[in-house]
Design an enzyme around this catalytic site. Structure first.
Site, short mmCIF file in Angstrom:
data_model
loop_
_atom_site.label_atom_id
_atom_site.label_comp_id
_atom_site.label_asym_id
_atom_site.label_seq_id
_atom_site.Cartn_x
_atom_site.Cartn_y
_atom_site.Cartn_z
N TYR A 119 0.64 -0.82 -0.50
CA TYR A 119 -0.35 -0.56 -0.03
C TYR A 119 1.12 0.85 0.29
O TYR A 119 1.26 2.07 -0.73
CB TYR A 119 -1.13 0.38 0.83
N LYS A 129 -15.39 1.77 6.70
CA LYS A 129 -13.98 0.78 6.30
C LYS A 129 -13.65 -0.24 7.54
O LYS A 129 -12.63 -1.13 6.65
CB LYS A 129 -13.00 1.88 6.91
#
Length: 329
Positions: free
Chosen positions: A138, A176
């Protein structure tokens, strides 16, 4: 017309609200509503159109978009534990590159979400390649485009700003799941179980002493709007408060705000621990070596770019967030 990608997400939906507060409604919201519940983040927003992210990508490739004032690119895979590098690089790097090329060709300002994850295990959080050591794919996916921008800075045809978000918390992050902020999880733990769990000491830090630069999403919106108002500014900028605070501070702010709701007095950290309202669990083995125990944005470049507004500390911002969330219940 302004495009906001990731518009049904956490930061994106708050950006749409920030634009709406300015009276701006000519907004194309772009997202992936495979998780249909994310629509709730847009219910109270005023937009001109909604596009699925795949349709939007095809329109970008085909040059089939209306005249744009700016693109605020927040859409990405933000799961720092995702191991599929091919997926991550397509979503976070390749899409960003395609949007960048389109905006440069059309001379459209382009603001995009980078991340403090590019710093990885570094102890220095200054926007310089010497400090950039991502610990996961990421972080690398975000660093890749920052590197592209650096190589193109001298030939830009329109504004390009990368904002390295630190630990953002605030309204509209509920979708999330495990990637929601520690404030969100602390709040839900306390309401469900009557206590908050934090990591015990590790890597030289005391129990709950691991520290991050926690920034309210309201301050993130303010930074984005500052650059939207100043199209002569380009580059990569840290988006944090410049203030590291321990996870203990977040938990204490959550617990004491919820206690105040019941008419109970605020308690100092030691008393919260003594009463079992804050508890510590062993640091997970699988996170060792892959976890940022400390982050603190150097905001020198941000301030030099003219952003002078004060930013909320944890006690102020987290308390606002908890009160907002509880008012919805």
């Amino acid at each position: 017309m302004i495009v906001v990608t990731g518009a049904a997400g956490f930061i994106g939906s708050n950006l749409v609200r920030g634009l709406n507060r300015r009276g701006i409604q000519d907004i194309i919201a772009v997202d992936d509503l495979t998780d249909g519940d994310k629509f709730r983040n847009l219910v109270d927003c005023s937009i001109a159109d909604y596009l699925d992210k795949d349709e939007f990508r095809e329109r970008v490739r085909g040059g089939n978009l209306p005249a744009l004032r700016a693109v605020l690119h927040q859409g990405a895979c933000s799961d720092t534990t995702e191991r599929n590098g091919r997926y991550m690089l397509d979503n976070n790097y390749r899409v960003t590159l395609e949007l960048f090329e389109y905006c440069q060709a059309e001379r459209v300002p382009f603001l995009y979400a980078s991340s403090a994850a590019v710093y990885g295990g570094s102890s220095v959080y200054v926007e310089d390649p010497a400090n950039e050591h991502p610990l996961n794919v990421y972080g690398y996916s975000k660093l890749l485009f920052d590197q592209v921008l650096r190589t193109r800075m001298d030939s830009l045809t329109a504004q390009v700003v990368g904002l390295r978000y630190f630990n953002v918390y605030g309204p509209h992050e509920q979708h999330k799941g495990r990637m929601a902020s520690v404030a969100f999880h602390n709040m839900n733990q306390f309401l469900a179980e009557g206590h908050v769990r934090l990591f015990a000491g590790w890597d030289g830090y005391e129990d709950g002493g691991q520290s991050r630069d926690f920034i309210s999403v309201e301050d993130v919106v303010a930074v984005n709007l500052h650059f939207l108002d100043n199209p002569g500014q380009s580059g990569v900028f840290n988006c944090g408060t410049g203030r590291a605070q321990p996870f203990n501070d977040v938990a204490a702010a959550v617990v004491n705000t919820l206690r105040a709701e019941r008419g109970e007095a605020a308690l100092p950290l030691a008393e919260l621990v003594k009463k079992g309202l804050l508890r510590y669990i062993p640091f997970p083995d699988d996170l060792k070596g892959r976890y940022q125990s400390y982050t603190q944005a150097d905001v020198g470049r941000l301030r030099a770019a003219g952003f002078s507004a004060p930013m909320r500390d944890v006690q102020t911002g987290v308390s606002e967030y908890v009160r907002y969330w509880r008012a919805l219940k």
